[in-house]
Design a protein around this motif. Structure first.
Motif, PDB file in Angstrom:
ATOM      1  N   LEU A  82      20.886   8.207  26.045  1.00  0.00           N
ATOM      2  CA  LEU A  82      20.705   7.545  24.746  1.00  0.00           C
ATOM      3  C   LEU A  82      20.808   6.038  24.916  1.00  0.00           C
ATOM      4  CD1 LEU A  82      20.443   7.800  21.641  1.00  0.00           C
ATOM      5  CD2 LEU A  82      22.957   7.903  21.567  1.00  0.00           C
ATOM      6  N   ASN A  83      19.797   5.344  24.424  1.00  0.00           N
ATOM      7  CA  ASN A  83      19.752   3.887  24.566  1.00  0.00           C
ATOM      8  C   ASN A  83      20.109   3.167  23.274  1.00  0.00           C
ATOM      9  OD1 ASN A  83      17.893   1.321  24.099  1.00  0.00           O
ATOM     10  ND2 ASN A  83      18.420   1.400  26.281  1.00  0.00           N
ATOM     11  N   SER A  84      19.623   3.650  22.139  1.00  0.00           N
ATOM     12  CA  SER A  84      19.869   2.990  20.858  1.00  0.00           C
ATOM     13  C   SER A  84      19.797   4.009  19.735  1.00  0.00           C
ATOM     14  CB  SER A  84      18.846   1.878  20.594  1.00  0.00           C
ATOM     15  OG  SER A  84      19.013   0.815  21.495  1.00  0.00           O
ATOM     16  N   VAL A  85      20.497   3.689  18.653  1.00  0.00           N
ATOM     17  CA  VAL A  85      20.466   4.498  17.439  1.00  0.00           C
ATOM     18  C   VAL A  85      19.994   3.606  16.299  1.00  0.00           C
ATOM     19  CG1 VAL A  85      21.811   5.871  15.808  1.00  0.00           C
ATOM     20  CG2 VAL A  85      22.365   5.948  18.240  1.00  0.00           C
ATOM     21  N   LEU A  86      19.092   4.127  15.507  1.00  0.00           N
ATOM     22  CA  LEU A  86      18.513   3.374  14.391  1.00  0.00           C
ATOM     23  C   LEU A  86      18.725   4.156  13.103  1.00  0.00           C
ATOM     24  CD1 LEU A  86      16.603   1.120  13.283  1.00  0.00           C
ATOM     25  CD2 LEU A  86      14.704   2.597  13.936  1.00  0.00           C
ATOM     26  N   GLU A  87      19.224   3.470  12.080  1.00  0.00           N
ATOM     27  CA  GLU A  87      19.458   4.099  10.784  1.00  0.00           C
ATOM     28  C   GLU A  87      18.620   3.426   9.712  1.00  0.00           C
ATOM     29  OE1 GLU A  87      22.866   4.528   7.306  1.00  0.00           O
ATOM     30  OE2 GLU A  87      23.357   3.535   9.205  1.00  0.00           O
ATOM     31  N   GLN A  88      17.992   4.217   8.880  1.00  0.00           N
ATOM     32  CA  GLN A  88      17.279   3.721   7.710  1.00  0.00           C
ATOM     33  C   GLN A  88      17.726   4.523   6.499  1.00  0.00           C
ATOM     34  OE1 GLN A  88      13.153   4.234   8.778  1.00  0.00           O
ATOM     35  NE2 GLN A  88      13.109   2.415  10.098  1.00  0.00           N
ATOM     36  N   ASN A  89      17.936   3.845   5.381  1.00  0.00           N
ATOM     37  CA  ASN A  89      18.341   4.502   4.137  1.00  0.00           C
ATOM     38  C   ASN A  89      17.177   4.522   3.152  1.00  0.00           C
ATOM     39  OD1 ASN A  89      21.684   3.026   4.137  1.00  0.00           O
ATOM     40  ND2 ASN A  89      20.883   4.748   5.278  1.00  0.00           N
ATOM     41  N   TYR A  90      17.055   5.616   2.435  1.00  0.00           N
ATOM     42  CA  TYR A  90      16.011   5.773   1.425  1.00  0.00           C
ATOM     43  C   TYR A  90      16.680   6.079   0.090  1.00  0.00           C
ATOM     44  CZ  TYR A  90      12.936   5.261   5.264  1.00  0.00           C
ATOM     45  OH  TYR A  90      12.286   4.718   6.353  1.00  0.00           O
ATOM     46  N   MET A  91      16.449   5.166  -0.855  1.00  0.00           N
ATOM     47  CA  MET A  91      17.160   5.171  -2.123  1.00  0.00           C
ATOM     48  C   MET A  91      16.286   5.753  -3.235  1.00  0.00           C
ATOM     49  SD  MET A  91      19.703   3.593  -0.704  1.00  0.00           S
ATOM     50  CE  MET A  91      20.806   3.109  -2.049  1.00  0.00           C
ATOM     51  N   SER A 118       0.869  -1.173   0.000  1.00  0.00           N
ATOM     52  CA  SER A 118       0.000   0.000   0.000  1.00  0.00           C
ATOM     53  C   SER A 118       0.903   1.220   0.000  1.00  0.00           C
ATOM     54  CB  SER A 118      -0.914   0.020   1.239  1.00  0.00           C
ATOM     55  OG  SER A 118      -0.194   0.370   2.399  1.00  0.00           O
ATOM     56  N   ASP A 119       0.296   2.410  -0.069  1.00  0.00           N
ATOM     57  CA  ASP A 119       1.080   3.640  -0.037  1.00  0.00           C
ATOM     58  C   ASP A 119       1.739   3.866   1.320  1.00  0.00           C
ATOM     59  OD1 ASP A 119       0.387   4.149  -2.636  1.00  0.00           O
ATOM     60  OD2 ASP A 119      -1.311   5.459  -2.131  1.00  0.00           O
ATOM     61  N   SER A 155       9.650   8.994   8.422  1.00  0.00           N
ATOM     62  CA  SER A 155      10.415   9.171   7.185  1.00  0.00           C
ATOM     63  C   SER A 155       9.528   9.569   6.021  1.00  0.00           C
ATOM     64  CB  SER A 155      11.178   7.886   6.852  1.00  0.00           C
ATOM     65  OG  SER A 155      12.098   7.557   7.873  1.00  0.00           O
ATOM     66  N   GLN A 156       8.278   9.149   6.051  1.00  0.00           N
ATOM     67  CA  GLN A 156       7.362   9.463   4.967  1.00  0.00           C
ATOM     68  C   GLN A 156       7.029  10.951   4.896  1.00  0.00           C
ATOM     69  OE1 GLN A 156       3.978   6.767   4.912  1.00  0.00           O
ATOM     70  NE2 GLN A 156       5.278   5.047   5.521  1.00  0.00           N
ATOM     71  N   LEU A 157       7.330  11.696   5.958  1.00  0.00           N
ATOM     72  CA  LEU A 157       7.152  13.154   5.920  1.00  0.00           C
ATOM     73  C   LEU A 157       8.159  13.794   4.967  1.00  0.00           C
ATOM     74  CD1 LEU A 157       6.740  13.889   9.755  1.00  0.00           C
ATOM     75  CD2 LEU A 157       4.923  13.697   8.037  1.00  0.00           C
ATOM     76  N   HIS A 158       9.278  13.125   4.735  1.00  0.00           N
ATOM     77  CA  HIS A 158      10.357  13.684   3.916  1.00  0.00           C
ATOM     78  C   HIS A 158      10.674  12.861   2.677  1.00  0.00           C
ATOM     79  CE1 HIS A 158      11.041  16.262   7.412  1.00  0.00           C
ATOM     80  NE2 HIS A 158      11.104  15.177   8.158  1.00  0.00           N
ATOM     81  N   PHE A 159      10.434  11.547   2.750  1.00  0.00           N
ATOM     82  CA  PHE A 159      10.778  10.651   1.650  1.00  0.00           C
ATOM     83  C   PHE A 159       9.525   9.846   1.289  1.00  0.00           C
ATOM     84  CE2 PHE A 159      14.462  10.703   4.706  1.00  0.00           C
ATOM     85  CZ  PHE A 159      15.166  11.706   4.047  1.00  0.00           C
ATOM     86  N   SER A 160       8.881  10.222   0.215  1.00  0.00           N
ATOM     87  CA  SER A 160       7.602   9.612  -0.135  1.00  0.00           C
ATOM     88  C   SER A 160       7.786   8.162  -0.569  1.00  0.00           C
ATOM     89  CB  SER A 160       6.917  10.399  -1.257  1.00  0.00           C
ATOM     90  OG  SER A 160       7.568  10.179  -2.492  1.00  0.00           O
ATOM     91  N   THR A 161       6.776   7.349  -0.300  1.00  0.00           N
ATOM     92  CA  THR A 161       6.820   5.943  -0.704  1.00  0.00           C
ATOM     93  C   THR A 161       6.717   5.785  -2.218  1.00  0.00           C
ATOM     94  OG1 THR A 161       4.422   5.743  -0.381  1.00  0.00           O
ATOM     95  CG2 THR A 161       5.851   5.154   1.475  1.00  0.00           C
ATOM     96  N   GLU A 162       6.325   6.835  -2.903  1.00  0.00           N
ATOM     97  CA  GLU A 162       6.210   6.795  -4.362  1.00  0.00           C
ATOM     98  C   GLU A 162       7.566   6.993  -5.038  1.00  0.00           C
ATOM     99  OE1 GLU A 162       3.881   9.155  -8.007  1.00  0.00           O
ATOM    100  OE2 GLU A 162       3.372   9.545  -5.900  1.00  0.00           O
ATOM    101  N   ASP A 163       8.418   7.824  -4.419  1.00  0.00           N
ATOM    102  CA  ASP A 163       9.680   8.210  -5.067  1.00  0.00           C
ATOM    103  C   ASP A 163      10.912   7.552  -4.455  1.00  0.00           C
ATOM    104  OD1 ASP A 163       8.286   9.996  -6.747  1.00  0.00           O
ATOM    105  OD2 ASP A 163       8.296  11.519  -5.176  1.00  0.00           O
ATOM    106  N   TYR A 164      10.787   6.966  -3.287  1.00  0.00           N
ATOM    107  CA  TYR A 164      11.948   6.411  -2.585  1.00  0.00           C
ATOM    108  C   TYR A 164      11.759   4.925  -2.313  1.00  0.00           C
ATOM    109  CZ  TYR A 164      13.571  11.190  -1.710  1.00  0.00           C
ATOM    110  OH  TYR A 164      14.004  12.474  -1.849  1.00  0.00           O
ATOM    111  N   TYR A 165      12.891   4.232  -2.178  1.00  0.00           N
ATOM    112  CA  TYR A 165      12.915   2.801  -1.893  1.00  0.00           C
ATOM    113  C   TYR A 165      13.666   2.583  -0.580  1.00  0.00           C
ATOM    114  CZ  TYR A 165      11.678   2.553  -6.836  1.00  0.00           C
ATOM    115  OH  TYR A 165      11.069   2.727  -8.048  1.00  0.00           O
ATOM    116  N   PHE A 166      13.230   1.585   0.164  1.00  0.00           N
ATOM    117  CA  PHE A 166      13.795   1.340   1.492  1.00  0.00           C
ATOM    118  C   PHE A 166      14.982   0.389   1.460  1.00  0.00           C
ATOM    119  CE2 PHE A 166      14.076  -1.268   5.313  1.00  0.00           C
ATOM    120  CZ  PHE A 166      14.200  -0.295   6.287  1.00  0.00           C
TER     121      PHE A 166
END
Length: 375
Positions: free
Chosen positions: A146-155, A49-50, A91-102
Motif C-alpha cells: 500500500l502506497n497511499s490512501v485517498l478519501e472523498q466524501n459525498y454529501m 457538466s454531468d 464514485s459516480q457508479l454509486h453516488f450520482s452527480t445529480e444527487d450528491y455534492y463533493f
C-alpha cells in the motif's frame, strides 16, 4: 480551459483529515461550528457538466485536506492525477452527480493515515503493510504493498443543511516496490503480481471499512472502495483502478468485488499495434512536418474493456512569436479532427519551456475543437 482547471482543483484530494464531525452536524442533526459562531454551508452554483460534482463550500471557503503531503506519496504526478480523478469517476457508479455534492474527505486524520501506511509492528499495530521480514533481496523481502490512501466524501442536501451521504476510499497499490538496501544507496525493485496486489488490497479494504465504521459521524452510510495499480515511476501514463466494491447498510466488510478492465498506454511508445496508434502516428507526422522544431508529440490513451474512451495529447516545442503559436494551434486542431479518433473526448496541450502555450478540447460527439491561445 476553465473546465480543466476547475476539475483538477476539485480532484486534489490526497489524504484528508478533521478532528470533529465534518458534516457540520452532530449525531442529533444539530449544527456544529466554532463556539459562538455557526458554520454556513453552501455549494458552487455552476455544474460544468454531468461528469462533475458541485462542491460543498463552508464559510465561503473550499475545504482542503489537512494531511496533504504527509503520506508516502505516489511515485509520479501521472499516477497522482489518475488516482484522484479515477476515484471520482468510480464514485459516480454509486453516488450520482445529480444527487450528491463533493467534499474532500474529512474522516481520516494525518496521524491515522501515516499509521496505516507504515508496516505493522508491535509499535504500530494499525499498520496495513506487512511486517518487515529483515531480508534485502528483491525476491526475498516482504514489499510495501500500500502506497497511499485517498478519501472523498459525498454529501446530500436536506433543506438548507448538508450531511454525509457516502464515502469513497482509494487504495494506491505498488506493482513495483522501490526500495534501498541502505540509506541513500542504489534503488532496487520488488515486482508484485496483479493477483497478489488484488489479494492484499482486498484484505486492506475490509480493515479500513471496519475502522471507518467505528469513526464518529460515519454511521451506516455506503463506503465505496477502489483498488488502484500504480504504473512504474518512469512511465508517461498514470495507473488504473483494477477493482471496486461497496459496503452498504453499515456492513463492516465490502460486498462482492468487481474486477475492472482499465488500461492507460502512451502513443507512440506502446508495443502493440492498433488502428488508434496508426492514426496517431499519421497525426504526429503531419504535425512534425508542419513545425519541425518539436521536442515531442505523445498521447495518453485510456481504454476501458479494450475500447478507447479518452485521449490526452501533449506537444512540446519552442515558439518564437505569437503568430507561430496561433498558426500552429490552428493547424493542430485541423489535423486532430482529421486523424484522431472520433466520438471520444480529446484534450491537446501545446507547451514550451515557458509553460502552456495553447489548449484544445473536444467533447464526445463533437466534431470541432474548442481552442485557447495563452498570451
Amino acid at each position: 480551459m476553465n473546465k480543466k482547471i476547475i476539475a483538477t482543483l476539485a480532484a486534489t484530494v490526497f489524504l484528508l483529515s478533521a478532528c470533529s464531525d465534518p458534516t457540520g452536524e452532530d449525531s442529533s442533526g444539530n449544527t456544529v461550528g466554532t463556539p459562538g459562531k455557526a458554520d454556513t454551508t453552501s455549494t458552487t452554483n455552476n455544474q460544468l457538466s454531468d461528469d462533475y460534482y458541485k462542491t460543498v463550500i463552508t464559510n465561503g471557503s473550499y475545504q482542503v485536506s489537512k494531511t496533504r503531503g504527509s503520506t508516502l506519496g505516489l511515485n509520479s504526478n501521472f499516477n497522482l492525477k489518475a488516482f484522484e480523478t479515477g476515484l471520482m469517476s468510480l464514485s459516480q457508479l454509486h453516488f450520482s452527480t445529480e444527487d450528491y455534492y463533493f467534499q474532500e474527505g474529512q474522516y481520516i486524520d494525518s496521524t491515522t493515515a501515516n499509521k496505516w501506511l507504515r508496516r505493522v509492528s508491535e509499535e504500530n499495530p494499525d499498520g496495513l503493510n506487512p511486517a518487515d521480514n529483515g531480508k534485502k533481496e528483491p525476491n526475498e523481502r516482504t514489499p510495501d504493498y500500500l502506497n497511499s490512501v485517498l478519501e472523498q466524501n459525498y454529501m446530500v442536501k436536506k433543506g438548507d443543511k448538508f450531511s454525509l451521504g457516502g464515502i469513497s476510499i482509494g487504495l494506491s497499490m505498488n506493482a513495483i516496490d522501490y526500495y534501498q538496501k541502505v540509506a541513500f544507496g542504489a534503488d532496487y525493485e520488488t515486482k508484485i503480481s496483479r493477483d497478489e496486489l488484488l489479494k492484499q488490497g482486498q484484505e486492506m479494504a475490509n480493515k479500513i471499512v471496519q475502522r471507518l465504521r467505528e469513526t464518529e459521524g460515519v454511521g451506516d452510510i455506503p463506503i465505496a472502495v477502489g483498488i488502484f495499480e500504480q504504473s512504474p515511476k518512469d512511465s508517461l501514463a498514470g495507473g488504473s483502478f483494477i477493482a471496486e466494491a461497496i459496503s452498504e447498510k453499515g456492513d463492516t466488510r465490502v460486498g462482492e468485488w468487481e474486477v475492472l478492465n482499465q488500461e492507460k498506454v502512451v502513443f507512440p511508445l506502446v508495443d502493440k499495434t492498433s488502428n488508434e496508434l496508426t492514426n496517431f502516428e499519421n497525426f504526429k507526422s503531419e504535425v512534425e512536418y508542419f513545425f519541425p522544431n518539436l521536442s515531442g508529440v505523445t498521447a495518453e490513451a485510456s481504454y476501458t474493456n479494450d475500447q478507447l474512451v479518452k485521449m490526452k495529447v501533449d506537444i512540446v516545442t519552442q515558439f518564437y512569436g505569437e503568430s507561430e503559436i496561433i498558426g500552429f494551434t490552428q493547424y493542430v486542431a485541423e489535423k486532430a479532427a482529421t486523424f484522431l479518433p472520433p466520438n471520444i473526448p480529446i484534450e491537446i496541450t501545446i507547451g514550451s519551456i515557458n509553460g502552456t502555450e495553447s489548449f484544445m478540447a473536444r467533447k464526445t460527439g463533437e466534431t470541432t475543437f474548442i481552442t485557447h491561445v495563452f498570451n
